[in-house]
Design a protein around this motif. Sequence first.
Motif, PDB file in Angstrom:
ATOM      1  N   ALA A 162      11.143 -13.190  31.820  1.00 41.65           N
ATOM      2  CA  ALA A 162       9.839 -12.714  32.283  1.00 41.65           C
ATOM      3  C   ALA A 162       9.507 -13.356  33.625  1.00 41.65           C
ATOM      4  CB  ALA A 162       8.753 -13.049  31.267  1.00 41.65           C
ATOM      5  N   SER A 163       8.981 -12.534  34.539  1.00 44.29           N
ATOM      6  CA  SER A 163       8.694 -13.029  35.889  1.00 44.29           C
ATOM      7  C   SER A 163       7.671 -12.107  36.537  1.00 44.29           C
ATOM      8  CB  SER A 163       9.977 -13.071  36.719  1.00 44.29           C
ATOM      9  OG  SER A 163       9.695 -13.271  38.086  1.00 44.29           O
ATOM     10  N   SER A 164       6.985 -12.654  37.530  1.00 45.36           N
ATOM     11  CA  SER A 164       6.045 -11.836  38.301  1.00 45.36           C
ATOM     12  C   SER A 164       6.762 -10.906  39.267  1.00 45.36           C
ATOM     13  CB  SER A 164       5.077 -12.740  39.075  1.00 45.36           C
ATOM     14  OG  SER A 164       5.791 -13.585  39.967  1.00 45.36           O
ATOM     15  N   LYS A 165       8.062 -11.138  39.461  1.00 41.67           N
ATOM     16  CA  LYS A 165       8.840 -10.258  40.330  1.00 41.67           C
ATOM     17  C   LYS A 165       9.062  -8.917  39.635  1.00 41.67           C
ATOM     18  CE  LYS A 165       9.488 -13.403  43.505  1.00 41.67           C
ATOM     19  NZ  LYS A 165       8.881 -13.273  44.852  1.00 41.67           N
ATOM     20  N   PRO A 166       9.320  -7.864  40.421  1.00 39.10           N
ATOM     21  CA  PRO A 166       9.555  -6.553  39.808  1.00 39.10           C
ATOM     22  C   PRO A 166      10.718  -6.603  38.819  1.00 39.10           C
ATOM     23  CG  PRO A 166       9.228  -6.341  42.183  1.00 39.10           C
ATOM     24  CD  PRO A 166       9.323  -7.804  41.907  1.00 39.10           C
ATOM     25  N   ALA A 167      10.567  -5.865  37.735  1.00 34.87           N
ATOM     26  CA  ALA A 167      11.607  -5.837  36.712  1.00 34.87           C
ATOM     27  C   ALA A 167      12.922  -5.342  37.313  1.00 34.87           C
ATOM     28  CB  ALA A 167      11.188  -4.952  35.554  1.00 34.87           C
ATOM     29  N   SER A 196       5.240 -10.878  31.589  1.00 38.46           N
ATOM     30  CA  SER A 196       5.088 -10.779  30.142  1.00 38.46           C
ATOM     31  C   SER A 196       3.830  -9.966  29.832  1.00 38.46           C
ATOM     32  CB  SER A 196       4.975 -12.173  29.524  1.00 38.46           C
ATOM     33  OG  SER A 196       3.902 -12.900  30.114  1.00 38.46           O
ATOM     34  N   ASN A 197       3.900  -9.126  28.826  1.00 41.21           N
ATOM     35  CA  ASN A 197       2.820  -8.198  28.511  1.00 41.21           C
ATOM     36  C   ASN A 197       1.585  -8.917  27.980  1.00 41.21           C
ATOM     37  OD1 ASN A 197       4.457  -6.172  29.319  1.00 41.21           O
ATOM     38  ND2 ASN A 197       4.816  -5.305  27.305  1.00 41.21           N
ATOM     39  N   VAL A 198       0.430  -8.228  28.114  1.00 40.02           N
ATOM     40  CA  VAL A 198      -0.839  -8.714  27.579  1.00 40.02           C
ATOM     41  C   VAL A 198      -1.362  -7.680  26.591  1.00 40.02           C
ATOM     42  CG1 VAL A 198      -1.393 -10.040  29.637  1.00 40.02           C
ATOM     43  CG2 VAL A 198      -2.144  -7.674  29.473  1.00 40.02           C
ATOM     44  N   THR A 199      -2.341  -8.081  25.785  1.00 38.09           N
ATOM     45  CA  THR A 199      -2.929  -7.191  24.779  1.00 38.09           C
ATOM     46  C   THR A 199      -4.260  -6.663  25.278  1.00 38.09           C
ATOM     47  OG1 THR A 199      -1.847  -8.431  22.997  1.00 38.09           O
ATOM     48  CG2 THR A 199      -3.707  -7.020  22.392  1.00 38.09           C
ATOM     49  N   VAL A 200      -4.479  -5.355  25.135  1.00 38.15           N
ATOM     50  CA  VAL A 200      -5.740  -4.743  25.551  1.00 38.15           C
ATOM     51  C   VAL A 200      -6.840  -5.201  24.593  1.00 38.15           C
ATOM     52  CG1 VAL A 200      -6.979  -2.588  25.945  1.00 38.15           C
ATOM     53  CG2 VAL A 200      -4.519  -2.733  26.444  1.00 38.15           C
ATOM     54  N   PRO A 201      -7.903  -5.857  25.105  1.00 37.01           N
ATOM     55  CA  PRO A 201      -8.949  -6.362  24.208  1.00 37.01           C
ATOM     56  C   PRO A 201      -9.834  -5.237  23.686  1.00 37.01           C
ATOM     57  CG  PRO A 201      -9.559  -6.731  26.501  1.00 37.01           C
ATOM     58  CD  PRO A 201      -8.157  -6.173  26.515  1.00 37.01           C
TER      59      PRO A 201
END
Length: 435
Positions: A162-167, A196-201
Amino acid sequence: ALNPNVPPELEQTVLWVLNKDPADRPADADQLIKVLEHCREAIASAGAGQHTASMAAVAAAGAAAGAGGAAIADRAMRAYHATNGTGEAAAVVVPDDERPRRRNPWGWIVLVLLLIAAAAAAAYFLSRPTQVVVPDVVGERLNVARRVIQAAHFQVGDASQASSKPAGTVIAEDPPAGSRADKGSTVFLTVSGGPSNVTVPPVEGETVANATRDLRRAHLKVSHAVAQSSTSFPVGQVIRTDPASGRSATPGASVTLFVSSGQPTKSVPSVTGETQTGATADLTKAGFSVNTTTQPSSSVPVGDVISQSPRGGTTQPAGSTVTITLATAPVTATVPPVTGDPASGAVSALRAAGFTVVQRTKKVTKPTQGGVVVQQSPAGNATAKKGSTVTITVGKYVPSTTSTTTTSSTTTTTSSSTTSTTPTTSTTTSGAPVP
């Protein structure tokens, strides 16, 4: 020990060479081994009185093995003769030049070690692979980096992180770029799997402002808000999101808010003139609730809709109530007798009884009939429907003939000095006075 009569240096030399690991022996040790094994067998099997025959065999074995073997055999023979062939040390002193020289076994050890080191070094340098420079592929897409690495004669291994760089972008390599590595070895690439993914609140039921704030805290952004009618959420509250709450999303992803615009609206169908059953069915099918009232009517059939509220064709929230007014049979009442009554009194009495009044006039010649009701319909004390019309006729007096009479009178005016008499004439008309 092989034999107590064998000189120690010969015994140690034989045992040391024979017990060496084959991989650690000198390159020319095979020839020596053959001689030494013959020596060990000959010495081990030799007994008193048999030394001469045994040592003769050793000498023959050494001669067969060549120069190196002959030297070993010669050393064994000299040791044999030092015992006079009896296995016991002789008392005769052997001259110094004939005494066997005692050799240090460490020389053999050093020689073997040097031979082993030299062989290993030669093997390493002869078999050492060619080294080449590792190319720099950090920042490249994986497919491009793979081709570059393979073109440099390396194998490629990769792992995602996982990275902030483009996949799909290479973010590291091992060995590092610019270093030298064996040709054909593997260069491991670390490839970005994206953030890394986040969850929609969950933001259902919140205002747009609060929902936007919560989504930003979760590293998401609101793309736009869509108005949508709702029977569950008041106007201005968030109904749902897309992606839905609880779903996984990449950081920075856009989220659409669906905001309540209130109850859904629908057009009210017109049901005036329909029966109660038909009107109720039409309104219910259109999504409205129905409320009914009644009103006596002499013009609409009993049970039909006289009117409705809200009116047909208007737009109202779905589920709201439409009131329909149904016609009922009119209630009857006794018509008050008002003939001979003044017009104003007759009108008041009829209206109080629940009737509608229509007033007409008729010329009359009798002064007593002027301004009074001379006729009514329906007649007094008759039964009629409440709300129906009662017509009254009011007399308007008109005299039948006109006559003029002259009357003399005297008006006396008195003053302090003069008295005069003036005749006056007045005209009267039979009946009501005429101006």
